[in-house]
Design a protein around this motif. Structure first.
Motif, mmCIF file in Angstrom:
data_model
loop_
_atom_site.group_PDB
_atom_site.id
_atom_site.type_symbol
_atom_site.label_atom_id
_atom_site.label_comp_id
_atom_site.label_asym_id
_atom_site.label_seq_id
_atom_site.Cartn_x
_atom_site.Cartn_y
_atom_site.Cartn_z
ATOM 1 N N GLU A 116 0.834 -1.210 0.000
ATOM 2 C CA GLU A 116 0.000 0.000 0.000
ATOM 3 C C GLU A 116 0.866 1.256 0.000
ATOM 4 O O GLU A 116 0.608 2.210 -0.754
ATOM 5 C CB GLU A 116 -0.917 0.006 1.224
ATOM 6 C CG GLU A 116 -1.768 1.260 1.327
ATOM 7 C CD GLU A 116 -2.669 1.278 2.545
ATOM 8 O OE1 GLU A 116 -3.084 2.374 2.952
ATOM 9 O OE2 GLU A 116 -2.947 0.191 3.099
ATOM 10 N N MET A 119 2.495 1.642 -3.428
ATOM 11 C CA MET A 119 1.522 2.062 -4.425
ATOM 12 C C MET A 119 1.191 3.540 -4.281
ATOM 13 O O MET A 119 1.108 4.270 -5.278
ATOM 14 C CB MET A 119 0.244 1.220 -4.304
ATOM 15 C CG MET A 119 0.392 -0.208 -4.767
ATOM 16 S SD MET A 119 -1.150 -1.173 -4.597
ATOM 17 C CE MET A 119 -2.183 -0.402 -5.856
ATOM 18 N N TYR A 123 1.866 6.162 -7.250
ATOM 19 C CA TYR A 123 0.773 6.979 -7.791
ATOM 20 C C TYR A 123 1.089 8.465 -7.649
ATOM 21 O O TYR A 123 0.900 9.251 -8.587
ATOM 22 C CB TYR A 123 -0.537 6.656 -7.069
ATOM 23 C CG TYR A 123 -1.287 5.453 -7.596
ATOM 24 C CD1 TYR A 123 -1.452 5.241 -8.955
ATOM 25 C CD2 TYR A 123 -1.863 4.526 -6.722
ATOM 26 C CE1 TYR A 123 -2.155 4.139 -9.442
ATOM 27 C CE2 TYR A 123 -2.567 3.420 -7.196
ATOM 28 C CZ TYR A 123 -2.705 3.231 -8.552
ATOM 29 O OH TYR A 123 -3.406 2.155 -9.038
ATOM 30 N N TYR A 190 4.437 2.572 -14.362
ATOM 31 C CA TYR A 190 4.723 2.389 -12.930
ATOM 32 C C TYR A 190 5.888 1.432 -12.693
ATOM 33 O O TYR A 190 6.613 1.567 -11.707
ATOM 34 C CB TYR A 190 3.462 1.923 -12.206
ATOM 35 C CG TYR A 190 2.395 2.981 -12.201
ATOM 36 C CD1 TYR A 190 2.462 4.067 -11.336
ATOM 37 C CD2 TYR A 190 1.325 2.920 -13.101
ATOM 38 C CE1 TYR A 190 1.491 5.058 -11.345
ATOM 39 C CE2 TYR A 190 0.345 3.907 -13.121
ATOM 40 C CZ TYR A 190 0.445 4.981 -12.250
ATOM 41 O OH TYR A 190 -0.517 5.962 -12.263
ATOM 42 N N ALA A 218 3.393 -3.809 -6.027
ATOM 43 C CA ALA A 218 2.818 -2.462 -6.029
ATOM 44 C C ALA A 218 2.814 -1.889 -7.443
ATOM 45 O O ALA A 218 1.803 -1.333 -7.898
ATOM 46 C CB ALA A 218 3.610 -1.557 -5.091
ATOM 47 N N GLN A 221 0.161 -3.615 -9.636
ATOM 48 C CA GLN A 221 -1.215 -3.251 -9.283
ATOM 49 C C GLN A 221 -1.519 -1.797 -9.640
ATOM 50 O O GLN A 221 -2.656 -1.458 -9.963
ATOM 51 C CB GLN A 221 -1.467 -3.544 -7.806
ATOM 52 C CG GLN A 221 -1.504 -5.040 -7.534
ATOM 53 C CD GLN A 221 -1.806 -5.394 -6.094
ATOM 54 O OE1 GLN A 221 -2.925 -5.748 -5.747
ATOM 55 N NE2 GLN A 221 -0.783 -5.308 -5.240
ATOM 56 N N CYS A 222 -0.499 -0.938 -9.615
ATOM 57 C CA CYS A 222 -0.691 0.424 -10.119
ATOM 58 C C CYS A 222 -0.954 0.395 -11.624
ATOM 59 O O CYS A 222 -1.793 1.147 -12.134
ATOM 60 C CB CYS A 222 0.537 1.285 -9.825
ATOM 61 S SG CYS A 222 0.719 1.807 -8.100
ATOM 62 N N ALA A 228 -4.702 2.089 -4.067
ATOM 63 C CA ALA A 228 -3.673 1.817 -3.065
ATOM 64 C C ALA A 228 -4.285 1.456 -1.719
ATOM 65 O O ALA A 228 -3.792 0.578 -1.010
ATOM 66 C CB ALA A 228 -2.747 3.028 -2.920
ATOM 67 N N ALA A 231 -4.917 -2.204 -0.930
ATOM 68 C CA ALA A 231 -3.806 -3.151 -1.087
ATOM 69 C C ALA A 231 -3.705 -4.147 0.057
ATOM 70 O O ALA A 231 -3.428 -5.329 -0.174
ATOM 71 C CB ALA A 231 -2.492 -2.397 -1.243
#
Length: 280
Positions: A116, A119, A123, A190, A218, A221-222, A228, A231
């Motif tokens: 998290e 991420m 971001y 990312y 991370a 998933q981004c 985030a 996560a």
């Protein structure tokens, strides 16, 4: 966001529970508008998870990549606190689902929270890069963000590992993600940001630095647009597989009351006052 009580919302014409996720009526179940019978047998677990969480159905290739992230984080042995807690709980005579819940409840900001944090960093970094005109600003943004972490005494999330210096999970996930970048399924933005942080950290430290499983998970998933803030919940689904397996194995062993460490005096040290007596 302004806080409102449920009664205030209900008085203003809202329902007691309002959800855009599911609509359940007699003989009908809609998930984000899709009839459940059309989803069953046609979408994968990760496609269903993304639909529930984000409202859309991932392509099969993106869903398979996300599934790979869940598989990679499923287990890391009894040294992982969540696994150890579940196994210890299994020796205490509580129900099996409570053993699993014990392991899940150990996951938090320290154990399970790095994805998290990474991420959120990736971001934010991307937002700043775009605000400054694009890829040409990446090096400056990375440096400034890195220096801020140093000033605040924080560890850069997603890099380094106490055990692995060449984590096989990271290599495999990077290879799979790279294939989707080449095919145009994901942007690679990312992944590039994560690599830029790794490279800057390596130059600053003056030694080889690797990305860990949290960092690559991370970045991927981004790439997929997973929030985030979700996560840790996603990681709980991933590590939950290992927790179930380890708790069940310990459950079958029949061992009773296994503590957090062996019953040895050298492993537990008392640091309180010397023996004293209560005086009335």
């Amino acid at each position: 966001m302004k806080q409102r009580s449920a009664l205030d919302m209900y008085a203003d014409g809202g329902a007691w529970w309002e959800t855009s996720i599911s609509d359940v009526r007699k003989n009908e179940i809609l998930i984000r508008g899709y009839p459940i019978e059309e989803l069953i047998g046609n979408v994968s677990y990760t496609q269903m998870l993304y639909l529930l969480l984000c409202g859309e159905i991932l392509s099969e290739k993106k869903a398979k990549l996300w599934e790979s992230v869940l598989v990679a984080g499923a287990d890391h042995g009894p040294r992982a606190p969540s696994i150890a807690a579940a196994r210890m709980a299994a020796t205490c005579g509580i129900s099996f689902n409570s053993c699993v819940a014990t392991g899940i409840n150990v996951l938090g900001d320290v154990h399970g929270g790095a994805v998290e944090k990474a991420m959120a960093l990736f971001y934010e970094t991307n937002e700043q890069i775009e605000a400054r005109g694009g890829e040409g600003a990446m090096a400056d943004v990375i440096r400034e963000q890195f220096e801020q972490f140093l000033r605040e005494g924080q560890k850069l999330p997603g890099f380094g590992h106490q055990l692995h210096d060449d984590d096989p999970r990271v290599r495999r996930l990077y290879a799979l993600a790279g294939e989707l970048v080449e095919e145009g399924e994901i942007s690679g933005r990312y992944l590039a940001i994560a690599e830029a942080y790794r490279s800057h950290l390596e130059k600053t430290k003056g030694k080889r630095m690797t990305m860990n499983i949290d960092g690559v998970a991370a970045a991927i998933q981004c790439e997929l647009g997973v929030p985030a803030a979700a996560a840790k919940g996603v990681f709980a689904l991933s590590r939950g597989m290992g927790i179930v397996a380890h708790a069940f194995e310990e459950w079958q062993n029949g061992v009773l009351i296994k503590g957090p460490c062996p019953n040895r005096d050298d492993l537990v040290r008392y640091t309180g006052p010397e023996k004293r007596h209560f005086e009335e």
